[in-house]
Design an enzyme around this catalytic site. Structure first.
Site, PDB file in Angstrom:
ATOM      1  N   ARG A   7      -6.769   3.782  -3.300  1.00 13.56           N
ATOM      2  CA  ARG A   7      -7.017   3.624  -4.553  1.00 13.56           C
ATOM      3  C   ARG A   7      -8.381   3.459  -4.493  1.00 13.56           C
ATOM      4  O   ARG A   7      -8.959   3.286  -5.250  1.00 13.56           O
ATOM      5  CB  ARG A   7      -6.543   2.512  -5.121  1.00 13.56           C
ATOM      6  CG  ARG A   7      -5.273   2.673  -5.528  1.00 13.56           C
ATOM      7  CD  ARG A   7      -4.717   1.722  -5.900  1.00 13.56           C
ATOM      8  NE  ARG A   7      -3.838   1.414  -6.597  1.00 13.56           N
ATOM      9  CZ  ARG A   7      -3.277   0.660  -6.917  1.00 13.56           C
ATOM     10  NH1 ARG A   7      -3.284   0.208  -6.610  1.00 13.56           N
ATOM     11  NH2 ARG A   7      -2.551   0.311  -7.673  1.00 13.56           N
TER      12      ARG A   7
ATOM     13  N   ILE B 195     -10.862  -2.312  -8.525  1.00 16.01           N
ATOM     14  CA  ILE B 195     -10.694  -3.554  -7.768  1.00 16.01           C
ATOM     15  C   ILE B 195      -9.298  -3.597  -7.157  1.00 16.01           C
ATOM     16  O   ILE B 195      -8.293  -3.634  -7.860  1.00 16.01           O
ATOM     17  CB  ILE B 195     -11.002  -4.784  -8.652  1.00 16.01           C
ATOM     18  CG1 ILE B 195     -10.894  -6.075  -7.842  1.00 16.01           C
ATOM     19  CG2 ILE B 195     -10.158  -4.808  -9.911  1.00 16.01           C
ATOM     20  CD1 ILE B 195     -11.493  -7.280  -8.552  1.00 16.01           C
ATOM     21  N   GLU B 196      -9.273  -3.577  -5.826  1.00 16.34           N
ATOM     22  CA  GLU B 196      -7.996  -3.505  -5.122  1.00 16.34           C
ATOM     23  C   GLU B 196      -7.999  -4.386  -3.872  1.00 16.34           C
ATOM     24  O   GLU B 196      -9.030  -4.894  -3.445  1.00 16.34           O
ATOM     25  CB  GLU B 196      -7.711  -2.065  -4.698  1.00 16.34           C
ATOM     26  CG  GLU B 196      -7.705  -1.070  -5.843  1.00 16.34           C
ATOM     27  CD  GLU B 196      -7.172   0.281  -5.421  1.00 16.34           C
ATOM     28  OE1 GLU B 196      -6.075   0.334  -4.849  1.00 16.34           O
ATOM     29  OE2 GLU B 196      -7.861   1.279  -5.667  1.00 16.34           O
ATOM     30  N   ASP B 197      -6.815  -4.528  -3.302  1.00 15.05           N
ATOM     31  CA  ASP B 197      -6.619  -5.163  -2.003  1.00 15.05           C
ATOM     32  C   ASP B 197      -7.255  -6.556  -1.964  1.00 15.05           C
ATOM     33  O   ASP B 197      -7.055  -7.352  -2.858  1.00 15.05           O
ATOM     34  CB  ASP B 197      -7.147  -4.244  -0.906  1.00 15.05           C
ATOM     35  CG  ASP B 197      -6.643  -4.618   0.479  1.00 15.05           C
ATOM     36  OD1 ASP B 197      -5.501  -5.111   0.577  1.00 15.05           O
ATOM     37  OD2 ASP B 197      -7.380  -4.427   1.458  1.00 15.05           O
TER      38      ASP B 197
END
Length: 352
Positions: free
Chosen positions: A15, A171-173
């Protein structure tokens, strides 16, 4: 968006988009009137007031699919523009170079390289770009920068390098899961808004079929509490790991949940809440076995977007918008039977 693996690409979707998605890329005179008008109207809204109606023509900022220029056999953006009518691209991803300094994929320079050349070609053909920061994989600026001021400074370097009109935080993980980092991102974006009047900002995150999870809702609430007039909170409705109905129906359900979360946090009316949400889907086979997003699902999302005039319709990714050949790379093709750009052509129909 997973990208990276090299968002997710390995998949990264990341992503990181690279995302793969990885779940885990000055308007020319010919489009100056329609594009600039759409951008202005999509620009920074007041936290409580409804912005003026956006332009309804295609080729606007509202439809800006992701393209990852670092891998996945990227097509020439100008070829995509000629074939589909898309004018805007979301280029991914900007990551940390190891410290609080931005670089394409964490390694390629902002200026003087192939990425800048691609940007110039897009603008030369009458289009423009959103730059996406983050994704699933790689070192995140939100974590490497130790304060909101430092993070805003890193974002500003990207904005200044390309004289950006629009900016996306994917904004991920670990960046998404850390409450301290979530707050830092919100506070940094508020600084960016103050220093760059009129810049359009998006915050893109994962979702459940019913809308943002507790972490996503917390992020939106932090934005509202900080007074961040974010143009759109955007969800990636895929990699569900289980859902009811078609992926199009699940995406609509997720967007309704997002609308309700934004409405609750900001005190918007339904109409204003819709104008502050967006969607970034994934075309074809996703990172989850057995989960496929079809062109019919994209059309379902398009109908919803047109009905409610949401702020953004994107997807991961242009790189994947073609059928796979023998031994096709999942980051370079959709995994389903299709003609080139079937998905992009649907997104290109959205004008806000």
């Amino acid at each position: 968006m997973r990208l990276h693996t090299p968002r997710s690409r390995t998949r990264v979707r990341s992503r990181t988009r690279v995302r793969p998605r990885t779940t885990t890329a000055a308007l020319a005179a010919v489009t100056a009137l329609s594009g600039a008008a759409a951008l202005t109207l999509a620009g920074e809204p007041s936290a409580q007031a409804s912005p003026a109606p956006a332009a309804r023509a295609s080729g606007t900022i509202h439809a800006a699919p992701y393209e990852y220029l670092g891998w996945g056999s990227p097509q020439k953006p100008t070829d995509v523009m000629a074939a589909t009518g898309v004018k805007w691209f979301t280029l991914a991803f900007i990551l940390s170079d190891g410290g609080c300094n931005p670089a394409w994929d964490g390694s390629r320079p902002l200026k003087g390289g192939s990425d800048e050349s691609a940007v110039k070609s897009i603008r030369g053909a009458g289009g423009d770009i959103v730059v996406s920061v983050g994704g699933w994989s790689g070192a995140k600026l939100g974590e490497k920068c130790s304060s909101a001021a430092a993070l805003a400074g890193a974002y500003q370097k990207v904005i200044d390098a390309y004289k950006l009109k629009a900016f996306d935080i994917d904004i991920e993980d670990t960046e998404f899961s850390n409450a301290t980092v979530r707050q830092r991102v919100v506070d940094a974006l508020k600084i960016v808004k103050q220093k760059n009047p009129g810049i359009v900002t998006y915050v893109t995150m994962g979702t459940t079929p019913s809308g943002p999870d507790a972490t996503g809702k917390d992020l939106i609430k932090r934005g509202a509490a900080a007074g961040l007039a974010n143009d759109a909170w955007v969800i990636m409705p895929f990699d569900f790991g289980g859902h009811s109905g078609t992926m199009g129906q699940a995406s609509v359900s997720a967007m309704e949940g997002l609308k309700n979360a934004v409405k609750s946090a900001y005190g918007y009316s339904d109409a204003d809440a819709y104008k502050h949400i967006g969607v970034s889907s994934m075309n074809g086979k996703t990172d989850v076995a057995g989960e496929t997003v079809t062109t019919a699902d994209f059309k379902t999302i398009l109908a919803y977007a047109k009905q409610h005039h949401i702020a953004r319709y994107s997807f991961w990714s242009v790189n994947r918008d073609r059928a796979c050949g023998s031994g096709g790379d999942a980051d370079a093709c959709s995994g389903v039977a299709q003609s080139p750009y079937d998905f992009t052509k649907i997104v290109a129909q959205y004008g806000g």
